[in-house]
Design a protein around this motif. Structure first.
Motif, short mmCIF file in Angstrom:
data_model
loop_
_atom_site.label_atom_id
_atom_site.label_comp_id
_atom_site.label_asym_id
_atom_site.label_seq_id
_atom_site.Cartn_x
_atom_site.Cartn_y
_atom_site.Cartn_z
N ALA A 190 0.83 -1.21 0.00
CA ALA A 190 0.00 0.00 0.00
C ALA A 190 0.86 1.25 0.00
N HIS A 191 1.93 1.25 0.76
CA HIS A 191 2.80 2.42 0.82
C HIS A 191 3.57 2.61 -0.48
N LEU A 192 3.98 1.50 -1.09
CA LEU A 192 4.73 1.62 -2.35
C LEU A 192 3.85 2.18 -3.45
N VAL A 193 2.62 1.70 -3.55
CA VAL A 193 1.72 2.16 -4.61
C VAL A 193 1.23 3.57 -4.36
N SER A 194 1.01 3.90 -3.07
CA SER A 194 0.39 5.18 -2.74
C SER A 194 1.35 6.36 -2.87
N ARG A 195 2.57 6.14 -3.34
CA ARG A 195 3.46 7.27 -3.58
C ARG A 195 2.88 8.18 -4.67
N ASP A 196 2.09 7.56 -5.52
CA ASP A 196 1.36 8.33 -6.51
C ASP A 196 -0.01 8.64 -5.93
N PRO A 197 -0.34 9.91 -5.67
CA PRO A 197 -1.63 10.24 -5.04
C PRO A 197 -2.82 9.67 -5.80
N GLN A 198 -2.72 9.54 -7.11
CA GLN A 198 -3.83 9.01 -7.88
C GLN A 198 -4.03 7.51 -7.62
N ALA A 199 -2.99 6.86 -7.11
CA ALA A 199 -3.06 5.41 -6.92
C ALA A 199 -3.27 5.04 -5.45
N LEU A 200 -3.66 5.99 -4.62
CA LEU A 200 -3.82 5.72 -3.19
C LEU A 200 -4.83 4.60 -2.94
N PHE A 201 -5.99 4.70 -3.56
CA PHE A 201 -7.03 3.70 -3.33
C PHE A 201 -6.62 2.33 -3.86
N ASP A 202 -5.93 2.32 -5.02
CA ASP A 202 -5.44 1.06 -5.56
C ASP A 202 -4.43 0.41 -4.63
N PRO B 100 -5.04 -4.35 -1.98
CA PRO B 100 -4.50 -5.65 -1.54
C PRO B 100 -4.76 -5.93 -0.06
N PHE B 101 -4.61 -4.91 0.77
CA PHE B 101 -4.85 -5.10 2.20
C PHE B 101 -6.33 -5.37 2.47
N LEU B 102 -7.21 -4.59 1.83
CA LEU B 102 -8.64 -4.75 2.06
C LEU B 102 -9.14 -6.10 1.57
N VAL B 103 -8.52 -6.63 0.54
CA VAL B 103 -8.93 -7.92 0.00
C VAL B 103 -8.40 -9.06 0.87
N ALA B 104 -7.16 -8.95 1.34
CA ALA B 104 -6.55 -10.05 2.10
C ALA B 104 -7.08 -10.13 3.53
N ALA B 105 -7.32 -9.00 4.16
CA ALA B 105 -7.70 -9.00 5.58
C ALA B 105 -8.95 -9.83 5.88
N PRO B 106 -10.02 -9.75 5.09
CA PRO B 106 -11.23 -10.51 5.45
C PRO B 106 -11.07 -12.03 5.39
N VAL B 107 -10.12 -12.55 4.61
CA VAL B 107 -10.00 -14.00 4.47
C VAL B 107 -8.98 -14.59 5.45
N LEU B 108 -8.25 -13.76 6.17
CA LEU B 108 -7.27 -14.29 7.12
C LEU B 108 -7.93 -15.16 8.20
N PRO B 109 -9.07 -14.74 8.77
CA PRO B 109 -9.70 -15.64 9.76
C PRO B 109 -10.15 -16.96 9.16
N LEU B 110 -10.50 -16.97 7.88
CA LEU B 110 -11.00 -18.21 7.26
C LEU B 110 -9.92 -19.29 7.25
N ALA B 111 -8.68 -18.88 7.04
CA ALA B 111 -7.59 -19.86 7.03
C ALA B 111 -7.46 -20.52 8.40
N GLY B 112 -7.69 -19.75 9.46
CA GLY B 112 -7.63 -20.32 10.80
C GLY B 112 -8.80 -21.21 11.12
N ILE B 113 -9.99 -20.80 10.69
CA ILE B 113 -11.19 -21.61 10.94
C ILE B 113 -11.12 -22.92 10.17
N ALA B 114 -10.48 -22.90 9.00
CA ALA B 114 -10.37 -24.11 8.18
C ALA B 114 -9.68 -25.24 8.93
N VAL B 115 -8.75 -24.91 9.81
CA VAL B 115 -8.02 -25.94 10.56
C VAL B 115 -8.32 -25.86 12.05
N ALA B 116 -9.48 -25.33 12.40
CA ALA B 116 -9.82 -25.19 13.82
C ALA B 116 -10.38 -26.47 14.41
#
Length: 277
Positions: free
Chosen positions: A110-122, A126-142
């Motif tokens: 996020a910091h590397l891409v956001s050096r360009d102000p136009q690309a801040l949201f882009d 990656p963080f917004l997409v990855a964060a919601p599925v992190l708990p699923l990986a733990g529940i899968a082997v719970a």
């Protein structure tokens, strides 16, 4: 007839004083294990020996709890519950390291891409997409015979089934959200957007648990993870806006999904073990 051999007095004195090499100690102790005469010749303090056995019995009867269990006990969790949660495969060091590594990578991207102000949201995507599925990986082997090494032991206890899975899923969810939440302030961008992963994470977790009343937790988590990434890709390619999944309207949908799925999970809780529909 062969005369039985016994340890010389000098050798016993060296053994007692600790002046033998390790290989010699092993040889002496091997002989002592089968020779009562030589064992009687080794001097010892009865009180010291009794105290030593008491300490050994105490360690065997009450093994040192895992760090996770000790932490839970500090927060007032009962001993038996802390031990149960500490045995969650997902809370092992490997999963915690993986969650930390993924969040760190997403923040760095996020910091590397956001050096360009136009690309801040882009850069936040990656963080917004990855964060919601992190708990699923733990529940899968719970919980489950294929992923939990102590499943057979726990299956014979009164806490087997839905209660174990739900408690462990909650522990995994809280752990993943704490780790992800610690990374959130490090992200560039407005707070409202950097925390937009929270409701999707809750919705995906609730959906995984609901789906686990039909499938195994592992299969449910895999299906939801693929579906989530597919939805992000579809919105990014077809609609041209991957962040549409984190818009205010989408957040309302996630919130309603959580409120709907929690009662469903409760009503179908008896189906976790049987897998019946």
């Amino acid at each position: 007839m062969n005369t039985p051999w016994h340890l010389p007095k000098e050798l016993i004195e060296l053994y007692v004083s600790g002046r033998l090499e390790p290989i010699q100690v092993m040889s002496v102790e091997s002989h002592l294990a089968r020779c009562e005469h030589c064992r009687a010749a080794v001097p010892y303090e009865r009180e010291w020996l009794a105290a030593s056995w008491e300490r050994i019995e105490d360690l065997v009867a009450r093994p040192r709890p895992r760090p996770v269990a000790r932490l839970l006990r500090r927060f007032g969790v009962p001993d038996h519950m802390a031990t149960l949660l500490a045995a969650t495969p997902a809370l092992a060091r490997g999963w915690l390291v993986a969650v930390t590594a993924v969040t760190a990578f997403a923040v760095a991207a996020a910091h590397l891409v956001s050096r360009d102000p136009q690309a801040l949201f882009d850069g936040l995507l990656p963080f917004l997409v990855a964060a919601p599925v992190l708990p699923l990986a733990g529940i899968a082997v719970a919980y489950g015979p294929r992923v939990d090494p102590v499943h057979e032991t726990q299956a014979a206890t009164p806490m087997a089934g839905a209660r174990v899975l739900l408690l462990r899923a909650l522990a995994v969810l809280v752990t993943a959200m704490v780790l992800t939440g610690m990374a959130t302030p490090l992200l560039p961008g407005p707070p409202g957007l950097t925390t937009a992963w929270l409701l999707p994470a809750l919705a995906l977790t609730a959906t995984t648990l609901a789906l686990s009343t039909w499938l195994t937790p592992l299969a449910s988590a895999a299906v939801l993870t693929v579906a989530w990434f597919g939805a992000v890709l579809a919105f990014s390619k077809l609609a041209g806006d991957g962040l549409a999944l984190f818009s205010p309207m989408a957040q309302v949908v996630y919130g309603l999904a959580v409120l709907t799925l929690i009662p469903l999970v409760y009503l179908r809780r008896a189906r976790f073990d049987s897998g019946e529909s």
